[in-house]
Design an enzyme around this catalytic site. Structure first.
Site, PDB file in Angstrom:
ATOM      1  N   GLY A  20       0.801  -1.221   0.163  1.00 61.88           N
ATOM      2  CA  GLY A  20       0.088  -0.051  -0.030  1.00 61.88           C
ATOM      3  C   GLY A  20       0.932   1.361   0.052  1.00 61.88           C
ATOM      4  O   GLY A  20       0.600   2.132  -0.667  1.00 61.88           O
ATOM      5  N   TYR A 151      -7.542 -17.555   5.341  1.00 63.27           N
ATOM      6  CA  TYR A 151      -6.842 -16.516   4.856  1.00 63.27           C
ATOM      7  C   TYR A 151      -7.065 -16.663   3.136  1.00 63.27           C
ATOM      8  O   TYR A 151      -7.676 -15.753   2.647  1.00 63.27           O
ATOM      9  CB  TYR A 151      -5.455 -16.550   5.010  1.00 63.27           C
TER      10      TYR A 151
END
Length: 250
Positions: A20, A151
């Protein structure tokens, strides 16, 4: 830089570290005004200072819908309507099937799956027509890997969401695509280990597991996000970039 995002407004969730942060920095360098989110204010402020170029940070949790509402209101007020949305916020939690607790399941599902869904839904009134949305999946979404069941399932759900979102947003010419990375050199390894030495050992093991014999870099993932965010990928809709060092194919 080429200015591929000149005068664009971009939002990057989970933008205070790893993929990010690298993405936010690259987007700012390419001319975008960038807003990032993160749960820890100290990390968020540090990332904003590193990104520069008029970027802003909005503290919040993507699993909290009120936080998402505040995010988009803040971005509209300070920057304007959104051209690029990078849905990157996620957590990485591993445990054997027999030991995976309900608390772990709920936290992972709330952030990775619910958080992704509502990050996009809540953005709709604030997106320009023709915007680009990029969801972050994982190569384990299509592999059976021990200790990764929840996940991996959350990341498979994200790949499915991109197809459905794309079909619903065609009339607004909003493209939704997916970045599917393999192991990337980010602080995530430290979240599933007890010491820095253990984190380095896990990272080395994952690197050895890939045909490329290394983990990827956040900058490589950021470059893929730039392609999906920009007009270079204008003919990509509901698709993905696989950036996994060959894990899925070889």
């Amino acid at each position: 830089m080429s200015g591929k995002l000149k005068n664009k407004i971009a939002v990057v969730t989970g933008g205070s570290s790893g993929i990010g942060l690298a993405t936010a920095k690259l987007f700012a360098d390419e001319g975008a005004k960038v807003a990032i989110t993160g749960r820890k204010l100290e990390n968020l402020n540090s990332a904003v200072a590193e990104i520069g170029n008029g970027s802003i940070g909005v503290q919040g949790d993507v699993a909290n819908l009120a936080n998402l509402d505040q995010l988009y209101k803040t971005v509209e007020t300070k920057l304007g309507k959104i051209d690029v949305l990078i849905v990157n916020a996620a957590i990485y939690a591993l445990a054997p099937l027999a030991d995976f607790s309900e608390e772990m399941f709920d936290q992972l599902s709330d952030i990775n799956f619910k958080g992704t869904f509502f990050t996009v839904q809540k953005a709709l009134p604030y997106l320009n027509d023709g915007a680009s949305i990029v969801l972050t999946s994982s190569v384990v979404a299509e592999k059976g890997v021990p200790n990764h069941s929840v996940y991996a399932a959350s990341k498979a759900a994200i790949r499915s969401l991109a197809r459905s979102f794309s079909a619903e947003l065609l009339d607004r010419k909003i493209r939704v695509n997916v970045l599917t990375p393999g192991p990337i050199d980010t602080p995530v390894f430290e979240t599933v280990t007890s010491t820095k030495e253990e984190a380095e050992a896990v990272k080395a093991g994952m690197g050895a597991f890939t045909p490329a014999k290394r983990v990827g870099t956040p900058q490589e993932a950021a470059a893929a996000n730039l392609y999906l965010a920009s007009d270079d990928s204008s003919f990509m809709i509901g698709s993905e970039i696989l950036l996994d060092g060959g894990i899925r194919s070889l």
